[in-house]
Design an enzyme around this catalytic site. Structure first.
Site, PDB file in Angstrom:
ATOM      1  N   LYS A 183     -20.584 -17.054  -0.494  1.00 18.25           N
ATOM      2  CA  LYS A 183     -22.038 -16.884  -0.438  1.00 18.25           C
ATOM      3  C   LYS A 183     -22.638 -16.127  -1.612  1.00 18.25           C
ATOM      4  CE  LYS A 183     -22.692 -17.067   4.511  1.00 18.25           C
ATOM      5  NZ  LYS A 183     -23.106 -16.290   5.681  1.00 18.25           N
ATOM      6  N   ARG A 225       0.824  -1.219   0.000  1.00 19.36           N
ATOM      7  CA  ARG A 225       0.000   0.000   0.000  1.00 19.36           C
ATOM      8  C   ARG A 225       0.856   1.267   0.000  1.00 19.36           C
ATOM      9  NH1 ARG A 225      -4.889  -1.877   4.034  1.00 19.36           N
ATOM     10  NH2 ARG A 225      -6.179  -2.683   2.363  1.00 19.36           N
ATOM     11  N   GLY A 282     -13.209  -3.906  -0.096  1.00 17.84           N
ATOM     12  CA  GLY A 282     -14.591  -3.428  -0.007  1.00 17.84           C
ATOM     13  C   GLY A 282     -14.908  -2.370  -1.046  1.00 17.84           C
TER      14      GLY A 282
HETATM   15  P1  AMP Z   1     -15.817 -14.422  -0.346  1.00 16.19           P
HETATM   16  O1  AMP Z   1     -15.215 -13.608   0.761  1.00 16.19           O
HETATM   17  O2  AMP Z   1     -17.306 -14.423  -0.380  1.00 16.19           O
HETATM   18  O3  AMP Z   1     -15.181 -14.138  -1.682  1.00 16.19           O
HETATM   19  O4  AMP Z   1     -15.479 -15.930   0.016  1.00 16.19           O
HETATM   20  C1  AMP Z   1     -14.196 -16.419   0.059  1.00 16.19           C
HETATM   21  C2  AMP Z   1     -14.191 -17.675   0.855  1.00 16.19           C
HETATM   22  O5  AMP Z   1     -15.005 -18.640   0.226  1.00 16.19           O
HETATM   23  C3  AMP Z   1     -12.827 -18.290   0.977  1.00 16.19           C
HETATM   24  O6  AMP Z   1     -12.422 -18.202   2.309  1.00 16.19           O
HETATM   25  C4  AMP Z   1     -13.043 -19.731   0.555  1.00 16.19           C
HETATM   26  O7  AMP Z   1     -12.446 -20.649   1.429  1.00 16.19           O
HETATM   27  C5  AMP Z   1     -14.543 -19.879   0.611  1.00 16.19           C
HETATM   28  N1  AMP Z   1     -15.013 -20.942  -0.283  1.00 16.19           N
HETATM   29  C6  AMP Z   1     -14.734 -21.111  -1.585  1.00 16.19           C
HETATM   30  N2  AMP Z   1     -15.311 -22.219  -2.059  1.00 16.19           N
HETATM   31  C7  AMP Z   1     -15.973 -22.793  -1.038  1.00 16.19           C
HETATM   32  C8  AMP Z   1     -16.746 -23.980  -0.888  1.00 16.19           C
HETATM   33  N3  AMP Z   1     -16.937 -24.798  -1.912  1.00 16.19           N
HETATM   34  N4  AMP Z   1     -17.274 -24.246   0.319  1.00 16.19           N
HETATM   35  C9  AMP Z   1     -17.059 -23.414   1.362  1.00 16.19           C
HETATM   36  N5  AMP Z   1     -16.339 -22.271   1.277  1.00 16.19           N
HETATM   37  C10 AMP Z   1     -15.798 -21.970   0.106  1.00 16.19           C
END
Ligand code: AMP
Length: 395
Positions: A197, A35, A376
């Site tokens: 999610k 950064r 973010g």
């Molecule tokens: P996000 O912050 O929503 O981009 O989510 C990232 C997180 O999703 C990472 O920590 C991954 O470990 C998790 N992730 C990716 N694929 C899966 C999966 N199939 N089941 C559970 N968690 C997952």
């Protein structure tokens, strides 16, 4: 967009909001200085013009002026990176700062103490903003990481510089690179959305759907789509209340001719752990007691082919639990496919949280076109929101 390149800063004092919210180890050494390095071009431009810089930043989330959040810890790193001895003042408003600023000569840099030692900063207090504004002839915002916050130093302060305000080079390039993806004519455009999610990515998907040709969905969020279509997903991550929404997205994509690519197979595991037993399964017939934690080999091939044919690529979110080596292959192969497409002339933007961590982990940072520095802030831009820190510079 007016940037520092459009202004001559000779003999002027410029207040620059930088994002020096860097990680420190227990001895207060900076463990990742990216950064600081990212702010260097803006600072150097002003110094080369014959101006001086007053740098303001936050560090962490102090409650009570705890010394571990003092920006004094980073003075050495900033000085080393800029190759100039940076001056430091242990406050960000008040007489001590006024004195240090008045003594500042062209070519010099002054770093102010953590803005968040004052709760007025995050509150976006007008009075505090005005006090800060007194220290500069110009205001430059180069803190992309906090551009989505309407804090005193990131947004409110701009009010006191109706003419003399502009984008720093980092902030400008972040905005330009998102535009390059969302307003491109270089087709096909492919967005890869992964992560845990559906609920946290839904606004992004809705905002980009009519700007893309292909949508690759991976990671935990894919299972909500698979289940909604009648698939058996065992104990994979799912948001049951988002199944209807998933079907609506698929329907809308079909209507506007966007091809959606979901995983066809998965690496399944009998527990969420590095020691789990694993096997490959079709994505829609995962046995009870097993969960999909990465995409499988057929999916890797499918995704790689779509990526190879793309001219513009946006990647947000891993396609598996890449933090565990056992479930990292899908994300690694995906990243490598993007690197290969980039080498063959595609434009690729990686942004938002975990996909950035993934490109660093797999040493692919230099092999994609642009890696965003703001988690973010990047997500909110992809959601189509106008960030407060950017809006005030446009007015
Ligand atoms: P996000 O912050 O929503 O981009 O989510 C990232 C997180 O999703 C990472 O920590 C991954 O470990 C998790 N992730 C990716 N694929 C899966 C999966 N199939 N089941 C559970 N968690 C997952």
């Amino acid at each position: 967009m007016k940037t520092v390149n459009d202004i001559n800063f000779k003999n002027k004092k410029t207040l620059i909001r930088v994002d020096f919210n860097v990680p420190l180890d227990k001895d207060f050494n900076v463990t990742d200085d990216s950064r600081i390095r990212a702010a260097k071009p803006t600072i150097l431009k002003i110094l080369e013009d014959g101006g001086s810089c007053i740098l303001m930043s936050h560090l962490g989330r102090p409650k009570n002026r705890e010394v571990e959040f003092s920006l004094k810890h980073i003075v050495k790193s900033v000085s080393n990176i800029l190759k100039i001895q940076v001056k430091f003042v242990d406050d960000c408003i008040g007489p001590k700062v006024s004195e240090a600023v008045s003594k500042l000569k062209p070519g010099e840099i002054l770093l102010l103490e953590n803005l968040r030692y004052y709760e007025e900063e995050t509150r976006g207090d007008l009075d505090f903003s005005e006090k800060l504004s007194k220290f500069g002839d110009f205001y430059v915002n180069d803190a992309f990481g906090t551009a989505h916050r309407a804090h005193a130093s990131t947004a409110i302060i701009a009010e006191f510089f109706p003419e003399n305000k502009c984008f720093g080079l980092l902030l400008a390039s972040e905005v330009e690179n998102v535009k390059k993806v969302l307003e491109t004519t270089e087709k096909p455009v492919t967005a890869i959305i992964g992560g845990a999610k559906v609920s946290s990515k839904i606004t992004i998907i809705e905002n980009i759907l009519d700007k893309i040709d292909h949508l690759i969905i991976g990671g935990g969020m894919a299972f909500t789509f698979i289940k909604a279509q009648g698939g058996k997903i065992g104990s994979s991550l799912v948001e049951d209340d988002k199944q209807q929404l998933a079907l609506e997205i698929l329907e809308e994509a079909k209507k506007i001719n966007v091809k959606v690519h979901l995983p066809v197979d998965a690496v399944i595991a009998d527990s969420f752990s590095e020691d789990a037993n694993t096997k490959i399964s079709p994505v829609d017939s995962i046995p009870e007691g097993w969960m999909g934690l990465d995409v499988g080999p057929k999916t890797n091939e499918l995704f790689a082919k779509v990526i190879a044919d793309s001219k513009t690529i946006l990647w947000n979110g891993p396609v598996g639990v890449f933090e565990m080596d056992k479930f990292a292959d899908g994300t690694k192969i995906l990243g490598e496919s993007i690197a290969k497409a980039t080498k063959n002339g595609a434009f690729s933007l990686v942004g938002g949280g975990d996909s950035v961590a993934a490109v660093h982990k797999f040493n692919l940072s230099d092999k994609v076109s642009y890696v965003s520095t703001g988690g973010g802030a990047m997500l909110e831009m992809l959601e189509g929101k106008t960030l407060p820190g950017i809006k005030v510079l446009m007015e």
